[in-house]
Design an enzyme around this catalytic site. Structure first.
Site, mmCIF file in Angstrom:
data_model
loop_
_atom_site.group_PDB
_atom_site.id
_atom_site.type_symbol
_atom_site.label_atom_id
_atom_site.label_comp_id
_atom_site.label_asym_id
_atom_site.label_seq_id
_atom_site.Cartn_x
_atom_site.Cartn_y
_atom_site.Cartn_z
ATOM 1 N N LYS A 1 -49.540 27.934 11.848
ATOM 2 C CA LYS A 1 -48.761 27.941 12.886
ATOM 3 C C LYS A 1 -49.218 28.650 13.915
ATOM 4 O O LYS A 1 -48.717 28.035 15.400
ATOM 5 C CB LYS A 1 -47.381 28.519 12.347
ATOM 6 C CG LYS A 1 -46.477 27.897 11.611
ATOM 7 C CD LYS A 1 -45.116 28.698 11.367
ATOM 8 C CE LYS A 1 -44.203 28.009 10.498
ATOM 9 N NZ LYS A 1 -43.130 28.742 10.193
ATOM 10 N N LYS B 1 -45.859 13.703 5.123
ATOM 11 C CA LYS B 1 -44.423 14.078 4.629
ATOM 12 C C LYS B 1 -43.573 14.023 5.432
ATOM 13 O O LYS B 1 -43.721 14.011 6.780
ATOM 14 C CB LYS B 1 -44.530 15.481 4.258
ATOM 15 C CG LYS B 1 -43.521 16.268 3.349
ATOM 16 C CD LYS B 1 -44.035 17.604 2.893
ATOM 17 C CE LYS B 1 -42.632 18.460 3.366
ATOM 18 N NZ LYS B 1 -43.097 19.734 2.990
ATOM 19 N N LYS C 1 -39.379 16.552 10.842
ATOM 20 C CA LYS C 1 -38.741 16.399 12.154
ATOM 21 C C LYS C 1 -39.805 16.417 13.313
ATOM 22 O O LYS C 1 -39.444 15.844 14.142
ATOM 23 C CB LYS C 1 -37.656 17.727 12.294
ATOM 24 C CG LYS C 1 -38.532 19.101 12.455
ATOM 25 C CD LYS C 1 -37.253 20.013 12.874
ATOM 26 C CE LYS C 1 -38.001 21.397 13.367
ATOM 27 N NZ LYS C 1 -38.928 21.975 12.365
#
Ligand code: TRP
Length: 329
Positions: free
Chosen positions: A114, A195, A198
């Site tokens: 991240k 996968k 969003k």
């Protein structure tokens, strides 16, 4: 026999849950209400780690709470609450942070991923897994239903619980991950190697988007250049994904579905899947709107959950404070 205790959390980082969230995890949360003593939380403090707009945080927290109820989390069966309503999460997090090694925290791969994607990662993003450990340990959870991507955070939680217990005396239940194996892994409709997420909205079916859009997204799902409906995730990821979705929503096994589709084309499969998802989404959307239109009721339900969660969390926190030498207020 007391039921084993479960805790899980979801971040309010999107305007809507998607089919992958539902079939991969949330469906399991609903089912576990009958077999476990379930605690579910909307982790709004975790969402702050990436400094979102305040209005967005507020809206998404309310909407996530309403969506959880709409998919079947029953506030009478489960303790459903908003993380920041129980201040013990932040308090215990600090205590746990003080027994976490800097190197240990630095090894968290999700932080590395991240922070690599951000210009300036916050300290909050770095300590995120310690807050997650507090979420779990406060409630003495026996099991934590999470996806594979959370395995390392669960390991850290277990290490911290064990370390605290051996240093200060038995205080926390050491939780086990409940990595749900037979849940459906749903992939992106446009890029079936990724996968469903969003972050790739064109191949992601959001449960709150217009029913027409849901239908369109499913009907334009990428398949392959063959014509036979068969389950083969490696070579036919798009078609297999549609079969997985139909199976997960209806309870009919993939094998049975494949037999029933014999002689039919991809169009038939897409049409059925679209119908099934729309039939799920329609009453879901109505229920979410109903809840969001009655803010007083939504706030009442949040308070019921927060009160119940606080009872458990406060007892654990006082105990941990005493053991560490802090004088409880
Ligand atoms: N980190 C989890 C995720 O991104 C969310 C989460 C926060 C969580 N606290 C938790 C999950 C406690 C399980 C238990 O999916």
């Amino acid at each position: 026999m007391t039921k084993p205790r479960v805790l899980s959390g979801i971040q309010p980082t999107a305007g809507s849950f998607h089919v992958g969230n539902y079939l991969g995890a949330l469906r399991q949360w609903v089912a576990m209400q009958d077999t476990h003593d379930t605690f579910y939380t909307v982790v709004d403090l975790h969402a702050l780690t990436v400094a979102p707009e305040p209005a967005e945080v507020r809206e998404r927290t309310l909407s996530s709470f309403a969506q959880l109820i709409a998919i079947g989390i029953d506030p009478l069966k489960s303790t459903l609450f908003v993380q920041s309503h129980v201040r013990e999460h932040s308090e215990l997090m600090w205590m746990l942070a003080c027994i976490t090694g800097f190197g240990e925290a630095s090894r968290m791969t999700q932080f590395k991923d991240k922070s690599a994607k951000q210009e300036a990662a916050s300290v909050g993003l770095f300590t995120y897994p310690i807050l997650q450990a507090a979420d779990i340990l406060l409630y003495q959870a026996d099991e934590v239903p999470v996806g594979e991507d959370q395995r390392q955070h669960l390991e850290l939680t277990r290490d911290l619980a064990g370390r605290f217990n051996s240093r200060y005396g038995q205080t926390f239940t050491v939780p086990k991950p409940h990595i749900v194996k037979d849940t459906a892994k749903i992939v992106d409709l446009q890029e079936p190697t990724a996968k469903m997420s969003k972050s790739l909205p064109s191949g992601c079916v959001f449960l709150l988007e217009p029913l027409k859009t849901i239908e369109k997204k499913i009907k334009s799902a990428v398949t392959d250049s063959e014509t036979v409906i068969a389950f083969d995730p490696e070579n036919k990821p798009g078609v297999s994904n549609l079969l997985t979705m139909q199976s997960a929503f209806t309870g009919t096994s993939v094998e049975e579905l494949v037999v029933s589709y014999e002689g039919q084309m991809y169009g038939a499969l897409k049409k059925n899947v679209a119908e099934i998802v729309v039939a799920f989404a329609e009453p879901f959307q109505n229920r979410v709107n109903e809840l969001l239109n009655d803010k007083a009721e939504l706030h009442r339900l949040m308070k019921v959950g927060a009160d119940r969660a606080t009872e458990v969390a406060a007892a654990t926190t006082v105990n941990a404070q005493e053991r560490m030498g802090l004088i409880p207020r």
